[in-house]
Design a protein around this motif. Structure first.
Motif, short mmCIF file in Angstrom:
data_model
loop_
_atom_site.label_atom_id
_atom_site.label_comp_id
_atom_site.label_asym_id
_atom_site.label_seq_id
_atom_site.Cartn_x
_atom_site.Cartn_y
_atom_site.Cartn_z
N GLY A 1 54.32 12.19 38.15
CA GLY A 1 54.37 13.01 39.23
C GLY A 1 54.35 14.30 39.34
N SER A 2 54.57 14.81 40.53
CA SER A 2 54.69 16.24 40.55
C SER A 2 56.19 16.49 41.06
CB SER A 2 53.94 17.02 41.35
OG SER A 2 54.00 16.63 42.90
N ALA A 3 56.64 17.76 40.65
CA ALA A 3 58.12 18.20 41.18
C ALA A 3 57.81 19.68 41.68
CB ALA A 3 59.00 18.05 39.99
N ASP A 4 59.11 19.86 42.45
CA ASP A 4 59.12 21.36 42.92
C ASP A 4 59.96 22.27 41.96
OD1 ASP A 4 57.59 20.73 45.04
OD2 ASP A 4 58.82 20.21 46.36
N GLY A 5 60.39 21.77 40.89
CA GLY A 5 61.42 22.78 40.03
C GLY A 5 60.81 24.09 39.82
N TRP A 6 59.53 24.29 39.64
CA TRP A 6 58.95 25.57 39.52
C TRP A 6 59.18 26.38 40.38
CZ3 TRP A 6 55.10 27.50 42.84
CH2 TRP A 6 54.80 26.74 43.77
N ARG A 7 59.50 25.90 41.63
CA ARG A 7 59.80 26.90 42.80
C ARG A 7 61.22 27.73 42.67
NH1 ARG A 7 57.79 24.86 48.38
NH2 ARG A 7 55.95 24.04 47.91
N ALA A 8 61.87 27.20 41.58
CA ALA A 8 63.26 27.82 41.56
C ALA A 8 63.19 29.15 40.93
CB ALA A 8 64.19 27.05 40.49
N GLY A 9 62.12 29.74 40.45
CA GLY A 9 62.20 30.94 40.14
C GLY A 9 61.77 31.87 41.01
N PHE A 10 61.53 31.48 42.22
CA PHE A 10 61.01 32.38 43.26
C PHE A 10 61.93 32.42 44.54
CE2 PHE A 10 57.43 30.62 41.34
CZ PHE A 10 56.70 31.81 40.79
N GLY A 11 63.26 32.06 44.29
CA GLY A 11 64.17 31.99 45.44
C GLY A 11 65.03 30.71 45.81
N ARG A 12 65.74 30.99 46.76
CA ARG A 12 66.52 29.78 46.92
C ARG A 12 65.93 28.75 47.36
NH1 ARG A 12 65.49 32.74 51.30
NH2 ARG A 12 65.34 31.86 53.43
N LYS A 13 66.61 27.44 47.41
CA LYS A 13 66.07 25.88 47.78
C LYS A 13 65.49 26.06 49.21
CE LYS A 13 67.31 21.25 46.70
NZ LYS A 13 68.44 20.77 46.26
N GLY A 14 64.77 25.56 49.49
CA GLY A 14 64.05 25.48 51.01
C GLY A 14 63.40 26.66 51.40
N LEU A 15 62.85 27.36 50.36
CA LEU A 15 62.23 28.88 50.67
C LEU A 15 60.78 28.50 51.58
CD1 LEU A 15 62.20 31.68 49.79
CD2 LEU A 15 60.68 31.23 47.79
#
Length: 111
Positions: A84-98
């Motif tokens: 599946g897919s995950a949102d872990g890649w977003r962590a490099g762009f800021g806080r959770k729930g951006l």
């Protein structure tokens, strides 16, 4: 993490590879939504931004294919496309729930 009798290095490696594939799948889905989404999110963006996004997509596809090949070397019975897919890649762009707008702005700035 200490390895126990029930968890081998191969299992640990496969788990990490699966997480990497899931993150690549997540970012590819995000990019696909930007480039081809019905929302028209690319409307009004400069052509050079679109070129950078397309180049990023090509890099991610190459990374995904390399990860697929690596997983198949460990276990040919695993279908990496089924991960599946995950949102872990977003962590490099800021806080959770951006928020979507801020994420997009930071993503484009990072390209």
């Amino acid at each position: 993490m200490a390895l126990t009798m029930t968890r081998t290095r191969t299992q640990t490696t496969l788990t990490k590879l699966a997480e990497m594939v899931a993150n690549v799948h997540g970012e590819l889905a995000f990019l696909d939504g930007l480039l081809h989404g019905a929302t028209g999110s690319m409307r009004g963006m400069a052509p050079e931004v679109q070129v950078r996004l397309a180049a990023r997509q090509l890099k991610l596809v190459a990374d995904r294919d390399a990860l697929y090949a690596t997983i198949r070397q460990f276990d040919a019975g695993i279908d990496p496309a089924g991960i599946g897919s995950a949102d872990g890649w977003r962590a490099g762009f800021g806080r959770k729930g951006l928020g979507a707008r801020l994420l997009l702005a930071r993503y484009l700035a990072a390209l």
